[in-house]
Write an enzyme that holds these catalytic residues in place. Sequence first.
Site, PDB file in Angstrom:
ATOM      1  N   CYS A   1      20.616  -9.438  52.299  1.00 20.57           N
ATOM      2  CA  CYS A   1      21.988  -9.662  52.698  1.00 20.57           C
ATOM      3  C   CYS A   1      21.774  -9.997  54.333  1.00 20.57           C
ATOM      4  O   CYS A   1      21.272  -9.192  55.101  1.00 20.57           O
ATOM      5  CB  CYS A   1      22.777  -8.495  52.620  1.00 20.57           C
TER       6      CYS A   1
ATOM      7  N   CYS B   1      24.025 -16.626  54.531  1.00 21.98           N
ATOM      8  CA  CYS B   1      24.822 -15.508  53.535  1.00 21.98           C
ATOM      9  C   CYS B   1      24.166 -15.708  52.243  1.00 21.98           C
ATOM     10  O   CYS B   1      24.175 -16.817  51.894  1.00 21.98           O
ATOM     11  CB  CYS B   1      26.199 -15.647  53.706  1.00 21.98           C
TER      12      CYS B   1
HETATM   13  N1  DGL Z   1      25.567 -11.307  50.917  1.00 20.63           N
HETATM   14  C1  DGL Z   1      26.129 -11.134  52.456  1.00 20.63           C
HETATM   15  C2  DGL Z   1      25.399 -11.681  53.282  1.00 20.63           C
HETATM   16  O1  DGL Z   1      24.181 -12.349  53.142  1.00 20.63           O
HETATM   17  C3  DGL Z   1      27.503 -10.837  52.722  1.00 20.63           C
HETATM   18  C4  DGL Z   1      28.552 -10.685  51.706  1.00 20.63           C
HETATM   19  C5  DGL Z   1      29.787  -9.622  52.351  1.00 20.63           C
HETATM   20  O2  DGL Z   1      30.611 -10.440  53.185  1.00 20.63           O
HETATM   21  O3  DGL Z   1      29.617  -8.774  51.783  1.00 20.63           O
HETATM   22  O4  DGL Z   1      25.686 -11.980  54.617  1.00 20.63           O
END
Ligand code: DGL
Length: 264
Positions: free
Chosen positions: A75, A189
């Site tokens: 993430c 993301c």
């Molecule tokens: N998957 C997360 C990232 O890579 C973010 C998703 C969220 O906003 O929770 O930033």
Amino acid sequence: MDAAAPLLLFDSGVGGLSVLDEVRKALPQAPVIYAADNGGLPYGTKSEAEIAARVCGLLGRMSERFRPRLICIACNTASTIALAMVRDVLAVPIVGTVPAIKPAAAMTRSGTIGLLGTAATIRQGYVDRLQAEFAEGKTLLRFAASELVGAAEEKLRGEPVDPAVIARAVAGLRDQPGGAAIDTVVLACTHFPLLRDELAAAFGTGVGFVDGASGIARRIVHLTQGQPFERTVPDRALFTRANDDLAALAPALHRYGLERMEVL
Ligand code: DGL
């Protein structure tokens, strides 16, 4: 090293599956626990303090309980905010997810790069530092496409993707001064590679995409070199909240080799 010790991949939701995909290609035999803090989703619209507290607390508890050989924070939002803190408090190797600005700078021909991330990610000094270090002399246009997170979550539950959501993300970059010259887009993301086809169709030909997943997989391979792997129990996905819509995710999770679902 216990051959059954898992790799623990962590995200706020399904985004980390885009990373798991690359990890599977590189290490098909590695036992995996995929953990989604769906109780905290979305991270991208939360404060730094809230994200850091959740990520440190959850990873601390899961590391004690599951004894992973390595944790991957799959993430960008959690990594750009809490990676150093998590490394300070946990003894296990931690691999983070860094916006792929360096490969994008090598790819662009026009010299204009777009970056789609969450609101929390694009305001981080971490991103400023990557830009200064790796994209000097290039233009980096950022857009907080937080709506895409929900769209990716819905897609993996078998729901259609709203083209208006994709169009707003594209316009968020294209409509900035100089945005017409973008030829490379960083998907900063982990949810966004799950929408790569939709984004590619909306940006049109001549735009390439780059994300951190294959680099993360290479790093995990490097850090686990020489270690034995044995899957003694089926790989599973853990969630922090028992939402009604979790059952709809089962087919997608199976496609990524996650055969069981549990709520922490
Ligand atoms: N998957 C997360 C990232 O890579 C973010 C998703 C969220 O906003 O929770 O930033």
